[in-house]
Scaffold this motif. Structure first.
Motif: not given
Length: 222
Positions: A70-71, A73-75, A78-79, A82
């Protein structure tokens, strides 16, 4: 368990039990049934052990993130969120060691001259240097990804300093977490969210960039 891992564990155990580093490398090596020569083949000082511990925290975070589909797929924003949330979770698991090492850094900074302190702040203490270098490599990749996705504005002169600003943010988050007394460090989570969002508001495109583009267009077509 390899030799370096055994040394790190013995050092960590001593610190947790005594609240201070071992009296000497000789004594720690003797406890591990190693000669000093064998010890120095792995680490040259207690500082170098702690540097490896901080780098290990970082590597653990990356391993966790890279194992999460899922990481990917992040912007970029968002990364980075995270990364910090995962980093704090890793630090929580070894908070006593992390806080001990951090406080040693602060105590060391308190004993140097103001000029040396500015230089150390800019370069980072040697204990954090391997972590800093690995972090810069990680965040530069993120910034490059952000430029492609238009999340990061490639401003002349300023863009080269983005990584420095994000490293300063990392140190801010670390200090905040060390001093955080809220339940389950909830305030640290809020500090991460607000600081990352503010950073991307600053390095992302803003109305000032549009104004600059308009001024440049008018200048070239006057």
């Amino acid at each position: 368990m390899d030799k370096q891992e055994k040394i790190r564990k013995a050092y960590t155990d001593f610190v947790l039990e005594n609240g201070t580093p071992p009296p000497s490398i000789f004594q720690l090596a003797k406890k591990l049934k190693l000669s000093e020569a064998e010890f120095y083949q792995e680490y040259t000082s207690f500082e170098s052990i702690e540097a490896d511990i901080w780098l290990g925290f970082f590597k653990q975070v990356l391993d966790t993130l890279e194992a999460d589909p899922v990481y990917q797929t992040y912007s970029v924003r968002e990364k980075l969120l995270a990364f910090y949330y995962t980093w704090i979770e890793v630090l929580k698991a070894q908070r006593s060691v992390a806080v001990f090492s951090y406080n040693r850094l602060r105590e060391g900074m308190a004993t140097v001259s103001p000029v040396a302190k500015v230089r150390m702040n800019r370069q980072s203490p040697r204990t954090l240097q391997p972590f800093k270098e690995a972090y810069y490599e990680y965040v530069r990749d993120l910034l490059a990804e952000g430029r492609e996705s238009k999340e990061v504005e490639p401003r002349p002169f300023l863009a080269d300093r983005y990584a420095d600003g994000l490293w300063a943010q990392t140190l801010f988050i670390l200090q905040f977490w060390v001093n955080d007394v809220s339940k389950n460090f909830e305030k640290t989570d809020t500090a991460i969210e607000k600081s990352v969002n503010t950073a991307f508001d600053l390095i992302g495109r803003s109305p000032l960039d549009s104004l600059f583009d308009l001024a440049k267009f008018i200048y070239h077509n006057r």
